[in-house]
Design an enzyme around this catalytic site. Structure first.
Site, short mmCIF file in Angstrom:
data_model
loop_
_atom_site.label_atom_id
_atom_site.label_comp_id
_atom_site.label_asym_id
_atom_site.label_seq_id
_atom_site.Cartn_x
_atom_site.Cartn_y
_atom_site.Cartn_z
N PRO A 127 0.83 -1.21 0.00
CA PRO A 127 0.00 0.00 0.00
C PRO A 127 0.86 1.25 0.00
O PRO A 127 1.80 1.38 0.80
CB PRO A 127 -0.79 -0.14 1.31
CG PRO A 127 -0.81 -1.60 1.60
CD PRO A 127 0.52 -2.11 1.11
N GLU A 128 0.57 2.17 -0.92
CA GLU A 128 1.30 3.42 -1.01
C GLU A 128 0.39 4.55 -0.53
O GLU A 128 -0.67 4.30 0.05
CB GLU A 128 1.79 3.61 -2.45
CG GLU A 128 2.74 2.49 -2.89
CD GLU A 128 3.29 2.67 -4.30
OE1 GLU A 128 3.08 3.74 -4.91
OE2 GLU A 128 3.92 1.73 -4.81
N LYS A 145 3.08 7.23 4.80
CA LYS A 145 2.27 6.01 4.74
C LYS A 145 1.89 5.51 6.13
O LYS A 145 1.53 4.35 6.31
CB LYS A 145 3.00 4.93 3.95
CG LYS A 145 3.14 5.28 2.46
CD LYS A 145 3.61 4.13 1.62
CE LYS A 145 5.08 3.85 1.78
NZ LYS A 145 5.56 2.82 0.82
N HIS A 171 -5.12 -14.52 9.56
CA HIS A 171 -4.36 -13.29 9.33
C HIS A 171 -5.06 -12.05 9.88
O HIS A 171 -4.58 -10.93 9.65
CB HIS A 171 -4.02 -13.08 7.85
CG HIS A 171 -3.31 -14.23 7.22
ND1 HIS A 171 -2.17 -14.78 7.75
CD2 HIS A 171 -3.59 -14.94 6.09
CE1 HIS A 171 -1.77 -15.78 6.98
NE2 HIS A 171 -2.61 -15.91 5.98
N ARG A 185 1.37 -11.08 5.53
CA ARG A 185 2.83 -11.15 5.61
C ARG A 185 3.40 -10.60 6.92
O ARG A 185 4.59 -10.74 7.19
CB ARG A 185 3.45 -10.43 4.41
CG ARG A 185 3.07 -11.08 3.08
CD ARG A 185 3.70 -10.39 1.89
NE ARG A 185 5.14 -10.54 1.87
CZ ARG A 185 5.93 -10.05 0.91
NH1 ARG A 185 5.39 -9.38 -0.10
NH2 ARG A 185 7.23 -10.21 0.96
N ARG A 245 14.09 -2.02 -7.52
CA ARG A 245 12.68 -1.80 -7.83
C ARG A 245 12.51 -1.70 -9.34
O ARG A 245 13.37 -1.16 -10.05
CB ARG A 245 12.15 -0.51 -7.18
CG ARG A 245 12.34 -0.43 -5.68
CD ARG A 245 11.65 -1.55 -4.92
NE ARG A 245 10.21 -1.50 -5.07
CZ ARG A 245 9.41 -0.77 -4.30
NH1 ARG A 245 9.91 0.00 -3.35
NH2 ARG A 245 8.10 -0.81 -4.47
#
Length: 280
Positions: A2-3, A58, A91, A110, A261
């Protein structure tokens, strides 16, 4: 990951049912996130009111009169507001139960996100105090960017992803902004003219604003707080489109790796000034 648009979408989504509510309890099913969740939050949080929900870069900042919760979604996290009777699934690591009968649920396959608590002034926190300006504010402008570019040989894509220069320009939106600006991602930052810096600043703002309007970009794990995907993926020009035609000239989109990246670009629309220039 997520950005900024995904985090801002999350902030807007949870705000109506979380802000102004007293916390009844916190349930920590698995506190082994990027940093361990402080188990004393079970005693500290009940009774505190969420006074505001803000975003810095963020990070989501949940303010109470005793301190702040600093939440980062990591690589795969999302927050949803659900009725308290909604059963947890795999999760679902943390629930924040609220007096209005809803809960704020943190889901993270994760476990690379974080829930941190601080009672110190929030602007002095080690994660926040060295951050650059927000990209959608007046503090991030062409003159500021051009001044920061001077003497910097780093590839421009890597440069604008540096949170000490400007926050929240992640990989997806850096690629898209550079494409719209006609700037090759491997160009040394110092090679940009003021005119190019002006275009790039404007496109960073428009790309991020458009992504927020579309609820962000869902490439794998991200969901908005109402369980829906973000739709900005449908508007991507170059990101993830290697070998597909450029939307402007039909040349094949190319891909290189910069600073570990992926950089996507059209070599026809985004010219490299000198292919022999060394980059890092």
């Amino acid at each position: 990951m997520p950005e900024l648009p995904e985090v801002e979408t999350t902030r807007k989504g949870i705000q109506p049912k979380v802000e102004g509510q007293a916390i009844q309890k916190i349930i920590i099913r698995n506190g082994k996130l990027r940093w361990p969740v402080d188990p004393s939050l079970v005693e500290k949080l009940p009774g505190l009111v969420v006074l505001s929900i803000k975003r810095r870069a963020k990070y989501l900042l949940l303010e109470t009169d005793q301190g702040h919760l600093i939440i980062h979604l990591g690589m795969s996290g999302n927050l949803r507001v659900l009725p308290q009777h909604e059963p947890a699934v795999k999760h679902d690591h943390i629930d924040l139960l609220l007096e209005n009968g809803f809960l704020l649920r943190y889901h993270d396959p994760r476990r690379f996100g974080s829930w941190l608590w601080t009672e110190a002034p929030i602007q002095e926190h080690s994660l926040l105090k060295s951050l650059g300006p927000e990209p959608l504010t007046d503090a991030f402008n062409a003159e500021y960017l051009f001044q920061k570019l001077q003497g910097r040989k780093t590839a421009i894509k890597t440069f604008i992803m540096n949170n000490q220069i400007v926050v929240g320009v992640g990989n997806i939106y850096a690629n898209e902004s550079l494409f719209l600006s006609g700037i090759h991602p491997t160009r040394p930052a110092q090679s940009l003219t003021l005119t190019e810096a002006t275009k790039l600043t404007a496109h960073i703002k428009t790309v991020l604003s458009a992504a927020i309007e579309q609820g962000g970009t869902t490439l794998k794990d991200f969901l908005t707080p109402d369980g829906k995907p973000g739709y900005f993926e449908q508007k991507l020009n170059v990101y993830g489109r290697e070998n597909l035609p450029c939307p402007q000239c039909d040349s094949a989109i190319e891909k290189v790796v910069l600073n570990q990246r992926a950089a996507y670009f059209c070599s026809n629309c985004q010219k490299q000034l000198d292919s022999t220039v060394k980059i890092k």
